[in-house]
Each structure stands twice: as structure tokens, then as C-alpha cells.
Design an enzyme around this catalytic site. Structure first.
Site, PDB file in Angstrom:
ATOM      1  N   HIS A   1       0.845  -1.196   0.000  1.00 42.82           N
ATOM      2  CA  HIS A   1       0.000   0.000   0.000  1.00 42.82           C
ATOM      3  C   HIS A   1       0.879   1.244   0.000  1.00 42.82           C
ATOM      4  O   HIS A   1       2.114   1.156  -0.063  1.00 42.82           O
ATOM      5  CB  HIS A   1      -1.020  -0.021   1.138  1.00 42.82           C
ATOM      6  CG  HIS A   1      -0.441   0.002   2.507  1.00 42.82           C
ATOM      7  ND1 HIS A   1       0.203   1.097   3.030  1.00 42.82           N
ATOM      8  CD2 HIS A   1      -0.411  -0.944   3.472  1.00 42.82           C
ATOM      9  CE1 HIS A   1       0.596   0.828   4.248  1.00 42.82           C
ATOM     10  NE2 HIS A   1       0.249  -0.412   4.549  1.00 42.82           N
TER      11      HIS A   1
ATOM     12  N   HIS B   1       4.042   1.524   2.222  1.00 42.93           N
ATOM     13  CA  HIS B   1       5.232   0.807   1.734  1.00 42.93           C
ATOM     14  C   HIS B   1       5.848   1.571   0.564  1.00 42.93           C
ATOM     15  O   HIS B   1       7.070   1.672   0.448  1.00 42.93           O
ATOM     16  CB  HIS B   1       4.862  -0.604   1.267  1.00 42.93           C
ATOM     17  CG  HIS B   1       4.138  -1.410   2.303  1.00 42.93           C
ATOM     18  ND1 HIS B   1       2.898  -1.944   2.090  1.00 42.93           N
ATOM     19  CD2 HIS B   1       4.478  -1.734   3.575  1.00 42.93           C
ATOM     20  CE1 HIS B   1       2.499  -2.593   3.172  1.00 42.93           C
ATOM     21  NE2 HIS B   1       3.438  -2.471   4.101  1.00 42.93           N
TER      22      HIS B   1
ATOM     23  N   CYS C   1       0.668 -10.333  20.698  1.00 40.83           N
ATOM     24  CA  CYS C   1      -0.146  -9.746  19.621  1.00 40.83           C
ATOM     25  C   CYS C   1       0.338 -10.317  18.295  1.00 40.83           C
ATOM     26  O   CYS C   1       1.500 -10.130  17.915  1.00 40.83           O
ATOM     27  CB  CYS C   1      -0.033  -8.221  19.592  1.00 40.83           C
ATOM     28  SG  CYS C   1      -0.809  -7.535  18.102  1.00 40.83           S
TER      29      CYS C   1
ATOM     30  N   CYS D   1       1.498  -7.613  15.640  1.00 42.16           N
ATOM     31  CA  CYS D   1       2.861  -7.072  15.836  1.00 42.16           C
ATOM     32  C   CYS D   1       3.899  -8.182  15.852  1.00 42.16           C
ATOM     33  O   CYS D   1       5.091  -7.915  15.780  1.00 42.16           O
ATOM     34  CB  CYS D   1       2.986  -6.335  17.170  1.00 42.16           C
ATOM     35  SG  CYS D   1       1.909  -4.937  17.354  1.00 42.16           S
TER      36      CYS D   1
ATOM     37  N   CYS E   1      -4.318  -4.204  21.533  1.00 44.40           N
ATOM     38  CA  CYS E   1      -3.086  -3.651  20.959  1.00 44.40           C
ATOM     39  C   CYS E   1      -3.458  -2.339  20.267  1.00 44.40           C
ATOM     40  O   CYS E   1      -4.387  -2.313  19.453  1.00 44.40           O
ATOM     41  CB  CYS E   1      -2.519  -4.638  19.932  1.00 44.40           C
ATOM     42  SG  CYS E   1      -1.357  -3.830  18.820  1.00 44.40           S
TER      43      CYS E   1
ATOM     44  N   HIS F   1      -3.343  -2.672  16.360  1.00 45.33           N
ATOM     45  CA  HIS F   1      -4.204  -3.631  15.644  1.00 45.33           C
ATOM     46  C   HIS F   1      -5.610  -3.730  16.208  1.00 45.33           C
ATOM     47  O   HIS F   1      -6.451  -4.431  15.641  1.00 45.33           O
ATOM     48  CB  HIS F   1      -3.523  -5.005  15.608  1.00 45.33           C
ATOM     49  CG  HIS F   1      -2.249  -4.960  14.832  1.00 45.33           C
ATOM     50  ND1 HIS F   1      -1.027  -4.704  15.424  1.00 45.33           N
ATOM     51  CD2 HIS F   1      -2.017  -5.034  13.501  1.00 45.33           C
ATOM     52  CE1 HIS F   1      -0.095  -4.662  14.482  1.00 45.33           C
ATOM     53  NE2 HIS F   1      -0.666  -4.846  13.317  1.00 45.33           N
TER      54      HIS F   1
ATOM     55  N   LYS G   1      -4.205   5.232  11.157  1.00 46.64           N
ATOM     56  CA  LYS G   1      -3.086   4.726  10.351  1.00 46.64           C
ATOM     57  C   LYS G   1      -3.601   3.765   9.277  1.00 46.64           C
ATOM     58  O   LYS G   1      -4.468   2.933   9.534  1.00 46.64           O
ATOM     59  CB  LYS G   1      -2.115   3.973  11.266  1.00 46.64           C
ATOM     60  CG  LYS G   1      -0.926   3.455  10.505  1.00 46.64           C
ATOM     61  CD  LYS G   1      -0.132   2.471  11.326  1.00 46.64           C
ATOM     62  CE  LYS G   1       0.835   1.712  10.427  1.00 46.64           C
ATOM     63  NZ  LYS G   1       1.272   0.462  10.988  1.00 46.64           N
TER      64      LYS G   1
ATOM     65  N   LYS H   1      -3.012  -2.768   6.219  1.00 46.59           N
ATOM     66  CA  LYS H   1      -3.712  -3.867   5.573  1.00 46.59           C
ATOM     67  C   LYS H   1      -4.769  -4.438   6.517  1.00 46.59           C
ATOM     68  O   LYS H   1      -5.892  -4.714   6.125  1.00 46.59           O
ATOM     69  CB  LYS H   1      -2.700  -4.967   5.218  1.00 46.59           C
ATOM     70  CG  LYS H   1      -1.866  -4.619   4.022  1.00 46.59           C
ATOM     71  CD  LYS H   1      -0.825  -5.683   3.705  1.00 46.59           C
ATOM     72  CE  LYS H   1       0.392  -5.591   4.602  1.00 46.59           C
ATOM     73  NZ  LYS H   1       1.649  -5.967   3.994  1.00 46.59           N
TER      74      LYS H   1
HETATM   75  N1  MSP Z   1       8.351  -6.721   8.337  1.00 49.25           N
HETATM   76  C1  MSP Z   1       8.386  -5.633   9.246  1.00 49.25           C
HETATM   77  C2  MSP Z   1       9.650  -4.846   9.106  1.00 49.25           C
HETATM   78  C3  MSP Z   1      10.920  -5.613   9.284  1.00 49.25           C
HETATM   79  S1  MSP Z   1      12.318  -4.626   8.985  1.00 49.25           S
HETATM   80  C4  MSP Z   1      13.586  -5.519   9.519  1.00 49.25           C
HETATM   81  C5  MSP Z   1       7.202  -4.725   8.994  1.00 49.25           C
HETATM   82  N2  MSP Z   1       6.622  -4.819   7.796  1.00 49.25           N
HETATM   83  S2  MSP Z   1       5.370  -3.941   7.297  1.00 49.25           S
HETATM   84  O1  MSP Z   1       4.955  -4.513   6.031  1.00 49.25           O
HETATM   85  O2  MSP Z   1       4.393  -3.832   8.304  1.00 49.25           O
HETATM   86  O3  MSP Z   1       5.993  -2.534   6.963  1.00 49.25           O
HETATM   87  C6  MSP Z   1       6.090  -1.520   7.927  1.00 49.25           C
HETATM   88  C7  MSP Z   1       6.692  -0.323   7.271  1.00 49.25           C
HETATM   89  O4  MSP Z   1       5.929   0.023   6.092  1.00 49.25           O
HETATM   90  C8  MSP Z   1       6.661   0.951   8.108  1.00 49.25           C
HETATM   91  O5  MSP Z   1       7.714   1.042   9.033  1.00 49.25           O
HETATM   92  C9  MSP Z   1       6.759   1.988   7.017  1.00 49.25           C
HETATM   93  O6  MSP Z   1       8.046   1.998   6.473  1.00 49.25           O
HETATM   94  C10 MSP Z   1       5.802   1.422   5.984  1.00 49.25           C
HETATM   95  N3  MSP Z   1       4.416   1.762   6.321  1.00 49.25           N
HETATM   96  C11 MSP Z   1       3.413   0.877   6.484  1.00 49.25           C
HETATM   97  N4  MSP Z   1       2.268   1.559   6.767  1.00 49.25           N
HETATM   98  C12 MSP Z   1       2.513   2.876   6.778  1.00 49.25           C
HETATM   99  C13 MSP Z   1       1.719   4.022   6.890  1.00 49.25           C
HETATM  100  N5  MSP Z   1       0.417   3.970   7.076  1.00 49.25           N
HETATM  101  N6  MSP Z   1       2.321   5.214   6.792  1.00 49.25           N
HETATM  102  C14 MSP Z   1       3.655   5.328   6.536  1.00 49.25           C
HETATM  103  N7  MSP Z   1       4.428   4.258   6.393  1.00 49.25           N
HETATM  104  C15 MSP Z   1       3.918   3.013   6.594  1.00 49.25           C
HETATM  105  O7  MSP Z   1       6.885  -3.952   9.881  1.00 49.25           O
END
Ligand code: MSP
Length: 506
Positions: free
Chosen positions: A17, A20, A125, A128, A143, A146, A296, A299
């Protein structure tokens, strides 16, 4: 100088999304910015493919793990390729190269007595993939990320002790105030370090989680996903084998949102300390994109903006520009398709129209020839030197990576200055009277040269638009370099291209 820039590696349990897309675009903007300053950048991103969340989605898909993870990981790669992301390495945690480094690190820590076995009961959780303390939860016991109640889990497990390193980490952060930026996040981490740190449970019994890296010293367990995932930052650089490891690690930058502060700014430096590696040079943290409903985007909450849909509507580069222009790292920022459309209009009005208007005038009145080599008035010179010095201050050799975040607003400011200059000097009126031809040429040259400066500064944000504006000004450089001298536009012939930002149907 060598630099290493990383994004988090993303979970494969859903499609990518806008959150990312953002962190990955930010890393790409940083890479291009550093390259323009002459640095050698290695940029890694990838997918985090183990653990319970991925496992549940895999089971629901009916596919084999390999089929499911390959398909999901490819969604991220396809999006990144579509967004013009110039990553040097795409890590998959299911790759043999990565797993080998994780096993070596685990075995080494185990052999040195840094991993202990004991019974444990805690609140877990799944979202997380972390054990939570009561004080981490909402008043209702959910949490906060979530909005689900964690499960009570009791089991015998292996632990990595964090507490012996807490004092060292507190001092390290206090001595290195830029280690975590913006500083509001450093304060948050220091706050977490006020309380003793629980031992980190670093494995999961296979009967609960089968999707993971089996322990080298106990076949009934797989590695806890965070312990596995964080190691990607060194497995990517081929830790243990690569003679250049230290050259990159010395200037290494982790980009992340505030959701994963604790693993990156507490677990990871402590893991590294135990392994015998210095902490990463900097953690650059940003806030959340807030979706509809004011929460926030994620997914699991189902309120995501799909980057592929945005690209179908307006193309990649306006999306890149919007994201960099509208996120201030220390805060959250709202996002929706309607806001993205407004951002597109701003670009079309301030930059696209300026380019088309001036080029058409050169085409019509000067047969396309750039009026180079003429003298300018003090007002013209001032406009060019103001813009040039503003960009030079961003592109100075030792400027920090985050200065690139201000590029979008500096570009918009420069466009506003040039538009005001253009409107005030009315070249379309000057063109009507042959006696005003000298002044007409001055105004046109000044505007064209300002446009060159803007297009050059634009490169990290919108590489194709930057190159296309420079090409329309007959600037021939294969590689866009940080050339911000005023009056740098030489002789040549402009071309009037198709509009960069055409009208978008509603
Ligand atoms: N897999 C772990 C990260 C491991 S790193 C060693 C993870 N993955 S995640 O798919 O949840 O990605 C989280 C990251 O995606 C956030 O830290 C950020 O970089 C990005 N984002 C996901 N959702 C976001 C928003 N709503 N807003 C901004 N960035 C976000 O955590």
C-alpha cells in the site's frame, strides 16, 4: 564515499500500500540525491516472509508456501519497478543467502551463552508478532496498532537478554543525538529505556509457527520473525564474507516509520552489540500516512490507498512528488485520492504550465533558439542567483540525507518565484513590439535558466520529468549532475514536448 540505505522489509501477507510505497520512494530519493553529490550508494529493500502473519495468509490462499511467498513478494517488486525504484538488492528472508547468515549469528550467540532457555507466559499480539506488556495496551486491553486483544501464551522458549545492554544504549543515544531523527522519536526511545527491558523471546515453537528459520541447535523451534528480519540489514551486505562490509556499514541509514521503532532502535543495536558490530549510523523515522477515518493506514484495518490505482490515474512521478512534498517526518499526514489529485494540479499549474508557456514563446518568437550569451538586468540576475544558492545549499557535499526531504518545497518556492517574475514582466506583451526584443530575450533567458535549475534539482524526486525538461532545454547530459551555477544554460534550440502533466479527467 560509500553509503548504505535500507527500507524495512515488508510483510507479504497482503498487497503493498501507499505506506510501503512511501518509505521505498523516500529511500530512492535519498539514493538519487546522494548520487548527484557524487556518492556511491547501495540501496536494499525486500520482503519479510516468515512468521505467523505470513503463515496465516499463506494457509488461507491454499497455495504452497513457496508459491504464495513468491507471488506476494513479486507484487512488491513489480510495484517498485513500476515506481522507478533503483534498488541494488531485493532481499527475501526465505533465500538461502539470508538464512545462512541468521543461522551463523544464532549459533554464535548460543555458543557464547547469550541465548538462554526458560518457561514464559505472556500476552502475544499476532499483528505485531510481539509479546506485549499490559502497559502497552489500550484501556480495553487491546493492541493500540491492531485493535485486537493479545492472546495469553505460555511456553518453554529461548531468550536473548536485553537488560544488560540498556545502560549502554541509553548512553549511546544521549551521546549521539542525531542517531534517531527526527528527535521526537529519539525521546520516545529514551522513554522506553527508562524501564528495565524484558528478555526477548527469540524463537517460536514449530507447532505454532512453521514458517520460519529452523534453529541450528533445536529442531522444534523457528527463529522469531524480528530476530530473523533485522539480520537482513547485514545479510544483504554479505556479512562475514564481504570485504567492503565496513565501508558501507560506516555510513548506513535505516528508514522506517514509527511503528517499528522498538525493534530497530532497541532490539537491533543490542543484537549488533552482542554480535560485535557497531550500531547503524542513523535511523531516519517518519510518521504515518493517515487514511480515511483518520487512523493509520494498514492492511489489517482495510483503509489503504493502493499505489497502483494512483499510478493508473496520474502516473508515477506526481505520486513520488506528492509523497515527498506532503510528509513531514516528525508528524503523521493525511492521504486520499482527492488530496493526490490536488497535488497533481499544483504541479501542473506551477511547473507544467510554466514550462509549456515559455517554450511555446521561444518557439513562436525566436524560432526555438535559446537567447544565450546576453547581458541580464540586476533583477534577472537576482532571481537566478537566489534560486541557484537555495539549491546549492541543499546539494552541498556534506549535507545530510534528510535535506532531500525539503527539496519538493524548495522546488515549489522556486516555481512560485519564477511564475511571479514571468507574470510581472509580461513577455507576451514585450513580444508584440520589436523595440522590446532585447528585454523580451532577457526575460525568456532568465525563465529558461531558472527552469533548468528547477529541473536539475527535481531529479531525485521526478527523474524522468527532470530529464525531459532538461532535454526540452537542449541540455545534453546523460547523467544529471548537481550543477547549480546561475546562467549555466548555453546556446541551443528548445523543443516543445507534450505536456508533462496533462489535464486529468475526474
Ligand atoms: N516486516 C516488518 C519490518 C521488518 S524490517 C527488519 C514490517 N513490515 S510492514 O509490512 O508492516 O511494513 C512496515 C513499514 O511500512 C513501516 O515502518 C513503514 O516503512 C511502511 N508503512 C506501512 N504503513 C505505513 C503508513 N500507514 N504510513 C507510513 N508508512 C507506513 O513492519
Amino acid at each position: 564515499m560509500k553509503k548504505y540505505i535500507t527500507t524495512p522489509i515488508y510483510y507479504t501477507n497482503g498487497a503493498p500500500h501507499i505506506g510501503h510505497a512511501y518509505t521505498t520512494i523516500l529511500a530512492d530519493v535519498f539514493k538519487k540525491f546522494e548520487q548527484m553529490k557524487g556518492n556511491d550508494v547501495f540501496f536494499s529493500t525486500g520482503t519479510d516472509e516468515h512468521g505467523q502473519k505470513n503463515q496465516h495468509s499463506c494457509e488461507a490462499s491454499g497455495l504452497s508456501a513457496d508459491e504464495f511467498l513468491t507471488r506476494q513478494s513479486q507484487l512488491f517488486r513489480d510495484l517498485f519497478d513500476r515506481m522507478g525504484i533503483d534498488y541494488d538488492y531485493f532481499v527475501r528472508t526465505t533465500s538461502e543467502e539470508h538464512k545462512k547468515v541468521v543461522r551463523t549469528v544464532l549459533q554464535d550467540l548460543f555458543d557464547r551463552g547469550l541465548i538462554i532457555k526458560k518457561s514464559y507466559e505472556g500476552l502475544y499480539c499476532e499483528g505485531c508478532e510481539q509479546f506485549k506488556k499490559k502497559c502497552d495496551l489500550t484501556e480495553e486491553g487491546l493492541c493500540p496498532d491492531h485493535l485486537k486483544a493479545p492472546k495469553v501464551i505460555s511456553e518453554e522458549n529461548y531468550f536473548f537478554r536485553l537488560e544488560p545492554y540498556r545502560q549502554w544504549l541509553k548512553e549511546f543515544i544521549a551521546l549521539n543525538p542525531d542517531w534517531i531523527t527526527p528527535t521526537n522519536y529519539a525521546k520516545e526511545v529514551l522513554g522506553m529505556l527508562e524501564e528495565p527491558l524484558d528478555d526477548l523471546c527469540i524463537f517460536r515453537p514449530k507447532d505454532r509457527v512453521w514458517l520460519g528459520i529452523e534453529l541450528p541447535f533445536d529442531k522444534d523451534f523457528v527463529t522469531y520473525i524480528w530476530f530473523d528480519a533485522l539480520i537482513n540489514y547485514i545479510s544483504t551486505l554479505k556479512f562475514g564474507e564481504n570485504v567492503e562490509f565496513n565501508d558501507y556499514w560506516k555510513s548506513s541509514y535505516h528508514l522506517l516509520a514509527k511503528d517499528i521503532l522498538k525493534p530497530h532502535c532497541i532490539y537491533w543495536p543490542i543484537m549488533l552489540k552482542a554480535i560485535g558490530i557497531e550500531p547503524v549510523s542513523r535511523c531516519i523515522v517518519h510518521g504515518y500516512w493517515i487514511g480515511e477515518g483518520g487512523v493509520k493506514m494498514s492492511k489489517s484495518l482495510g483503509n489503504v490507498v493502493d499505489p497502483n490505482e494512483v499510478i493508473d490515474i496520474m502516473g508515477v512521478e506526481p505520486l513520488r512528488f506528492y509523497l515527498i512534498n506532503n510528509m513531514s517526518l516528525s508528524n503523521d499526514s493525511p492521504i486520499s485520492i482527492a488530496l493526490l489529485r490536488q497535488g497533481y494540479k499544483l504541479l501542473a499549474n506551477n511547473l507544467g504550465n510554466l514550462q509549456m508557456r515559455v517554450l511555446k514563446m521561444v518557439d513562436k518568437n525566436l524560432e526555438g533558439v535559446i537567447p544565450a550569451g546576453i547581458s541580464l538586468t540586476a533583477e534577472d540576475e537576482k532571481l537566478l542567483t537566489d534560486i541557484s544558492s537555495d539549491f546549492k545549499s541543499v546539494y552541498v557535499k556534506d549535507s545530510s540525507l534528510e535535506t532531500a526531504v525539503d527539496l519538493a518545497s524548495k522546488i515549489m518556492t522556486a516555481c512560485n518565484q519564477v511564475n511571479a517574475y514571468f507574470a510581472a514582466n509580461e513577455p507576451w506583451v514585450l513580444a508584440k513590439n520589436p523595440e522590446n526584443m532585447d528585454r523580451f530575450k532577457q526575460v525568456i533567458y532568465t525563465t529558461l535558466d531558472a527552469l533548468r535549475l528547477i529541473a536539475t534539482a527535481l531529479y531525485p524526486l521526478m527523474p524522468n520529468s527532470s530529464k525531459s525538461i532538461l532535454a526540452s532545454l537542449d541540455v545534453k547530459n546523460e547523467k544529471v549532475e548537481a550543477q547549480f551555477e546561475a546562467k549555466g544554460l548555453g546556446e541551443g534550440k528548445i523543443t516543445v514536448p507534450n505536456p508533462l502533466f496533462p489535464f486529468l479527467p475526474e
